[in-house]
Design a protein around this motif. Structure first.
Motif, PDB file in Angstrom:
ATOM      1  N   TRP A 120       0.833  -1.202   0.000  1.00  0.00           N
ATOM      2  CA  TRP A 120       0.000   0.000   0.000  1.00  0.00           C
ATOM      3  C   TRP A 120       0.869   1.253   0.000  1.00  0.00           C
ATOM      4  O   TRP A 120       0.641   2.186  -0.775  1.00  0.00           O
ATOM      5  CB  TRP A 120      -0.913  -0.007   1.236  1.00  0.00           C
ATOM      6  CG  TRP A 120      -1.630   1.293   1.434  1.00  0.00           C
ATOM      7  CD1 TRP A 120      -2.800   1.689   0.863  1.00  0.00           C
ATOM      8  CD2 TRP A 120      -1.181   2.392   2.247  1.00  0.00           C
ATOM      9  NE1 TRP A 120      -3.124   2.959   1.272  1.00  0.00           N
ATOM     10  CE2 TRP A 120      -2.148   3.413   2.115  1.00  0.00           C
ATOM     11  CE3 TRP A 120      -0.074   2.599   3.069  1.00  0.00           C
ATOM     12  CZ2 TRP A 120      -2.023   4.631   2.778  1.00  0.00           C
ATOM     13  CZ3 TRP A 120       0.050   3.817   3.736  1.00  0.00           C
ATOM     14  CH2 TRP A 120      -0.919   4.817   3.579  1.00  0.00           C
ATOM     15  N   ASP A 121       1.877   1.267   0.847  1.00  0.00           N
ATOM     16  CA  ASP A 121       2.763   2.428   0.951  1.00  0.00           C
ATOM     17  C   ASP A 121       3.484   2.685  -0.372  1.00  0.00           C
ATOM     18  O   ASP A 121       3.659   3.829  -0.792  1.00  0.00           O
ATOM     19  CB  ASP A 121       3.769   2.194   2.072  1.00  0.00           C
ATOM     20  CG  ASP A 121       4.767   3.326   2.186  1.00  0.00           C
ATOM     21  OD1 ASP A 121       4.386   4.402   2.671  1.00  0.00           O
ATOM     22  OD2 ASP A 121       5.923   3.132   1.773  1.00  0.00           O
ATOM     23  N   GLN A 122       3.888   1.613  -1.029  1.00  0.00           N
ATOM     24  CA  GLN A 122       4.597   1.757  -2.300  1.00  0.00           C
ATOM     25  C   GLN A 122       3.735   2.472  -3.336  1.00  0.00           C
ATOM     26  O   GLN A 122       4.240   3.252  -4.142  1.00  0.00           O
ATOM     27  CB  GLN A 122       5.025   0.389  -2.829  1.00  0.00           C
ATOM     28  CG  GLN A 122       5.778   0.442  -4.146  1.00  0.00           C
ATOM     29  CD  GLN A 122       6.348  -0.905  -4.533  1.00  0.00           C
ATOM     30  OE1 GLN A 122       6.587  -1.761  -3.689  1.00  0.00           O
ATOM     31  NE2 GLN A 122       6.582  -1.099  -5.819  1.00  0.00           N
ATOM     32  N   GLU A 123       2.448   2.246  -3.307  1.00  0.00           N
ATOM     33  CA  GLU A 123       1.549   2.827  -4.298  1.00  0.00           C
ATOM     34  C   GLU A 123       1.049   4.221  -3.927  1.00  0.00           C
ATOM     35  O   GLU A 123       0.521   4.932  -4.788  1.00  0.00           O
ATOM     36  CB  GLU A 123       0.339   1.904  -4.489  1.00  0.00           C
ATOM     37  CG  GLU A 123       0.625   0.652  -5.274  1.00  0.00           C
ATOM     38  CD  GLU A 123       1.025   0.973  -6.693  1.00  0.00           C
ATOM     39  OE1 GLU A 123       0.168   1.372  -7.499  1.00  0.00           O
ATOM     40  OE2 GLU A 123       2.231   0.852  -7.002  1.00  0.00           O
ATOM     41  N   THR A 124       1.189   4.616  -2.671  1.00  0.00           N
ATOM     42  CA  THR A 124       0.563   5.861  -2.237  1.00  0.00           C
ATOM     43  C   THR A 124       1.539   6.889  -1.664  1.00  0.00           C
ATOM     44  O   THR A 124       1.439   8.071  -1.980  1.00  0.00           O
ATOM     45  CB  THR A 124      -0.509   5.583  -1.168  1.00  0.00           C
ATOM     46  OG1 THR A 124       0.082   4.881  -0.070  1.00  0.00           O
ATOM     47  CG2 THR A 124      -1.659   4.762  -1.738  1.00  0.00           C
ATOM     48  N   MET A 125       2.456   6.473  -0.811  1.00  0.00           N
ATOM     49  CA  MET A 125       3.272   7.401  -0.032  1.00  0.00           C
ATOM     50  C   MET A 125       4.775   7.299  -0.289  1.00  0.00           C
ATOM     51  O   MET A 125       5.512   8.247  -0.046  1.00  0.00           O
ATOM     52  CB  MET A 125       3.047   7.161   1.472  1.00  0.00           C
ATOM     53  CG  MET A 125       1.607   7.286   1.924  1.00  0.00           C
ATOM     54  SD  MET A 125       1.054   9.000   1.872  1.00  0.00           S
ATOM     55  CE  MET A 125      -0.583   8.843   2.583  1.00  0.00           C
ATOM     56  N   MET A 126       5.249   6.164  -0.745  1.00  0.00           N
ATOM     57  CA  MET A 126       6.689   5.922  -0.818  1.00  0.00           C
ATOM     58  C   MET A 126       7.372   6.871  -1.788  1.00  0.00           C
ATOM     59  O   MET A 126       6.892   7.075  -2.899  1.00  0.00           O
ATOM     60  CB  MET A 126       6.929   4.472  -1.261  1.00  0.00           C
ATOM     61  CG  MET A 126       8.384   4.039  -1.247  1.00  0.00           C
ATOM     62  SD  MET A 126       8.603   2.404  -1.985  1.00  0.00           S
ATOM     63  CE  MET A 126       8.600   2.839  -3.744  1.00  0.00           C
ATOM     64  N   PRO A 127       8.510   7.461  -1.399  1.00  0.00           N
ATOM     65  CA  PRO A 127       9.264   8.276  -2.358  1.00  0.00           C
ATOM     66  C   PRO A 127       9.787   7.414  -3.508  1.00  0.00           C
ATOM     67  O   PRO A 127      10.147   6.249  -3.303  1.00  0.00           O
ATOM     68  CB  PRO A 127      10.412   8.847  -1.514  1.00  0.00           C
ATOM     69  CG  PRO A 127      10.492   7.980  -0.305  1.00  0.00           C
ATOM     70  CD  PRO A 127       9.124   7.441  -0.066  1.00  0.00           C
ATOM     71  N   ARG A 128       9.789   7.991  -4.686  1.00  0.00           N
ATOM     72  CA  ARG A 128      10.156   7.222  -5.879  1.00  0.00           C
ATOM     73  C   ARG A 128      11.542   6.614  -5.773  1.00  0.00           C
ATOM     74  O   ARG A 128      11.783   5.493  -6.253  1.00  0.00           O
ATOM     75  CB  ARG A 128      10.073   8.136  -7.107  1.00  0.00           C
ATOM     76  CG  ARG A 128      10.370   7.421  -8.425  1.00  0.00           C
ATOM     77  CD  ARG A 128      10.223   8.364  -9.607  1.00  0.00           C
ATOM     78  NE  ARG A 128       8.854   8.853  -9.717  1.00  0.00           N
ATOM     79  CZ  ARG A 128       8.456   9.741 -10.637  1.00  0.00           C
ATOM     80  NH1 ARG A 128       9.334  10.247 -11.497  1.00  0.00           N
ATOM     81  NH2 ARG A 128       7.206  10.128 -10.683  1.00  0.00           N
ATOM     82  N   GLY A 129      12.451   7.321  -5.121  1.00  0.00           N
ATOM     83  CA  GLY A 129      13.820   6.830  -5.037  1.00  0.00           C
ATOM     84  C   GLY A 129      13.999   5.621  -4.139  1.00  0.00           C
ATOM     85  O   GLY A 129      15.083   5.037  -4.100  1.00  0.00           O
ATOM     86  N   ALA A 130      12.933   5.219  -3.431  1.00  0.00           N
ATOM     87  CA  ALA A 130      13.038   4.083  -2.507  1.00  0.00           C
ATOM     88  C   ALA A 130      12.690   2.749  -3.155  1.00  0.00           C
ATOM     89  O   ALA A 130      12.669   1.720  -2.481  1.00  0.00           O
ATOM     90  CB  ALA A 130      12.124   4.310  -1.308  1.00  0.00           C
ATOM     91  N   ALA A 131      12.428   2.751  -4.469  1.00  0.00           N
ATOM     92  CA  ALA A 131      11.902   1.546  -5.118  1.00  0.00           C
ATOM     93  C   ALA A 131      12.822   0.340  -4.981  1.00  0.00           C
ATOM     94  O   ALA A 131      12.372  -0.779  -4.695  1.00  0.00           O
ATOM     95  CB  ALA A 131      11.627   1.843  -6.587  1.00  0.00           C
ATOM     96  N   GLU A 132      14.118   0.545  -5.191  1.00  0.00           N
ATOM     97  CA  GLU A 132      15.038  -0.595  -5.128  1.00  0.00           C
ATOM     98  C   GLU A 132      15.093  -1.172  -3.717  1.00  0.00           C
ATOM     99  O   GLU A 132      15.068  -2.396  -3.534  1.00  0.00           O
ATOM    100  CB  GLU A 132      16.434  -0.165  -5.589  1.00  0.00           C
ATOM    101  CG  GLU A 132      17.429  -1.322  -5.623  1.00  0.00           C
ATOM    102  CD  GLU A 132      18.782  -0.906  -6.160  1.00  0.00           C
ATOM    103  OE1 GLU A 132      19.742  -1.688  -6.017  1.00  0.00           O
ATOM    104  OE2 GLU A 132      18.889   0.207  -6.730  1.00  0.00           O
ATOM    105  N   GLN A 133      15.168  -0.289  -2.733  1.00  0.00           N
ATOM    106  CA  GLN A 133      15.193  -0.772  -1.346  1.00  0.00           C
ATOM    107  C   GLN A 133      13.898  -1.489  -1.004  1.00  0.00           C
ATOM    108  O   GLN A 133      13.917  -2.532  -0.326  1.00  0.00           O
ATOM    109  CB  GLN A 133      15.415   0.398  -0.383  1.00  0.00           C
ATOM    110  CG  GLN A 133      15.397  -0.010   1.087  1.00  0.00           C
ATOM    111  CD  GLN A 133      15.699   1.143   2.011  1.00  0.00           C
ATOM    112  OE1 GLN A 133      16.620   1.920   1.755  1.00  0.00           O
ATOM    113  NE2 GLN A 133      14.935   1.263   3.086  1.00  0.00           N
ATOM    114  N   ARG A 134      12.767  -0.944  -1.462  1.00  0.00           N
ATOM    115  CA  ARG A 134      11.487  -1.578  -1.158  1.00  0.00           C
ATOM    116  C   ARG A 134      11.417  -2.985  -1.747  1.00  0.00           C
ATOM    117  O   ARG A 134      10.826  -3.898  -1.147  1.00  0.00           O
ATOM    118  CB  ARG A 134      10.328  -0.716  -1.670  1.00  0.00           C
ATOM    119  CG  ARG A 134       8.915  -1.275  -1.402  1.00  0.00           C
ATOM    120  CD  ARG A 134       8.647  -1.605   0.072  1.00  0.00           C
ATOM    121  NE  ARG A 134       9.007  -0.527   0.957  1.00  0.00           N
ATOM    122  CZ  ARG A 134       8.194   0.476   1.283  1.00  0.00           C
ATOM    123  NH1 ARG A 134       6.956   0.521   0.802  1.00  0.00           N
ATOM    124  NH2 ARG A 134       8.605   1.415   2.112  1.00  0.00           N
TER     125      ARG A 134
END
Length: 491
Positions: free
Chosen positions: A27-41
């Protein structure tokens, strides 16, 4: 004395809780997560999947299942779900489960960027990886059987591609004939005119969610590229999206996701954090979102209330009466986007995706040929040439996150919703009087009592049959569509 069943359920409760945490990461990835955090996520999602897979395949689960004695129907249903999950999970290597979680997390971000840039070539390599991994998983699960069926059963236990295909073959002629009559009708409904501010749309979206009984103490509304709902128990969140020229996109996406969330929130609290504490299948889940959105939310009674609300909030928008507004809400027109499609054509979008993804999983369609195959099929089915990838193969998030076998459950949900609506109208004959006041609670209360509170207690088709009092089939849905659109278009 603690029994094997008690030990199993205590263990399972922790597994379910961890699954909810993993869902919150999504949910956080789709709504709140900063774009630069994708690899870590992606690494975080992979780690969580590793923990969950280890628990689902823990040898003690098999031992407890062998010893556990169900005391009643509820316990028997709990064991049925745990056994199904265990037998599925032990067939899939931990390495593969974690790699799927990692790659699909990355692919989701790649898809969003590709969609925004109309960049099909930029998406194809990661899509190829997703399909390769899902094919590998399907081979593990199918054990020599049909690979697509193995994936379909993740979302709709007991369903088969052959059964879905036969249902589509029965539905298609009546849907195509109805569409031809509607599009050829002498009088066509008008579309809304003007611009509708994002903040005002979101305020009305919240009021619509409230009208359908959404519990704001246990949920929230956010924006996402592709609307979705997430969570269960005491935390079921919804998302929507806003287009200032098309407020119906926001309003009906919201009502749709409220249907999903209210199913989760309506489940008996005794089932919380157990296998019974979530919707029994995606087809049954979709029946709730579709009946909320369409049979209730697009009804003449409810749209009459919406018309008044919109006039007060937005002023003039080119529609001068409640009847014209009802026709506009249900306007049938050629279009590219599945989520914005009218009730007449929606299932035709699903039939196309069903055929394409079966071919992808089966290997008869390569990823490099997918865009051409999509565009050719869309032109043949809808008579319109796809003008850009975001209106074509890049419009849906599902394949990027590996949801192969998921699309047909949308049409199953429509079929189930048709059956539920027929039973609801028989049991609540004065429903329209409440809907005309913006009050959907007579309908949502009926659905909660008949279906939602039972969660995963019964198998999917049995859930619908028990709620309706008859075995589900496509007849009630097709009858409803022909009657409704025949009246609107004076056929």
């Amino acid at each position: 004395m603690t029994t094997a069943y008690d030990e199993l359920m205590a263990f399972q409760r922790e597994t379910e809780a961890l699954g909810q945490v993993a869902g919150r990461l999504g949910w956080d990835q789709e709504t709140m997560m900063p774009r630069g955090a994708a690899e870590q996520r992606s690494e975080e999602m992979s780690a969580m999947e590793g923990v969950l897979h280890a628990r689902r395949t823990d040898p003690r689960v098999g031992e407890w299942l062998a010893k556990a004695e169900p005391a009643d129907a509820v316990a028997a249903a709990q064991l049925r779900h745990i056994r199904r999950s265990y037998e599925r999970s032990v067939k899939v290597p931990a390495r593969l489960a974690q790699e799927l979680a990692r790659v699909t997390s990355v692919a989701q971000g790649v898809w969003a960027q590709a969609r925004a840039k109309e960049d099909v070539p930029g998406f194809l390599p990661i899509l190829q990886d997703v399909i390769r991994l899902r094919q590998e998983e399907a081979a593990c699960l199918a054990a020599g059987g049909d690979a697509y069926d193995a994936l379909l059963n993740d979302y709709e236990p007991g369903a088969t591609a052959a059964g879905i295909g036969a249902m589509f073959d029965r539905m298609r002629p009546r849907l195509v004939a109805l569409r031809a009559k509607v599009l050829g009708a002498a009088k066509q409904p008008a579309a809304l005119q003007g611009s509708f501010g994002a903040d005002a749309q979101m305020r009305m979206a919240r009021d619509l969610a409230t009208a359908f009984g959404y519990d704001w103490e246990r949920g929230r509304l956010d924006l996402a590229v592709h609307p979705f709902s997430s969570g269960s128990g005491d935390d079921a969140r919804i998302t929507t999206r806003v287009a200032e020229a098309d407020p119906f996109n926001c309003f009906y996406s919201t009502i749709h996701e409220v249907g999903h969330a209210c199913y989760e929130l309506g489940i008996d609290s005794d089932y919380r954090l157990t296998p019974l504490g979530a919707g029994v299948s995606m087809g049954v889940h979709e029946s709730q979102s579709r009946i909320y959105e369409n049979q209730l939310g697009r009804s003449r009674a409810f749209t009459g209330w919406m018309f008044t609300q919109m006039r007060e909030r937005f002023g003039e928008f080119g529609i001068t009466s409640a009847d014209e507004f009802y026709a506009s809400v249900n306007r049938v027109s050629p279009g590219y986007i599945r989520t914005e499609s009218d009730e007449v054509q929606y299932n035709l979008h699903i039939m196309m995706r069903f055929d394409l993804e079966r071919d992808l999983i089966g290997g008869s369609l390569s990823v490099k040929d997918l865009e051409d195959a999509w565009n050719a099929r869309f032109l043949a089915d809808f008579g319109v040439a796809v003008d850009r990838p975001s209106h074509g193969m890049l419009q849906d998030v599902h394949w990027s996150v590996g949801l192969f076998g998921y699309f047909p459950t949308y049409s199953l949900g429509n079929v189930y919703a048709g059956c539920l609506h027929r039973a609801l109208r028989a049991d609540v004959p004065d429903l329209d009087a409440a809907l005309a006041k913006g009050d959907a609670t007579p309908a949502t209360g009926w659905l909660r009592e008949r279906l939602q509170r039972h969660g995963g207690l019964r198998e999917p088709k049995d859930t619908i049959a028990e709620a309706c009092g008859f075995e589900p089939d496509e007849g009630p849905l097709l009858d409803y569509l022909e009657a409704k659109f025949g009246a609107i278009y004076q056929l």
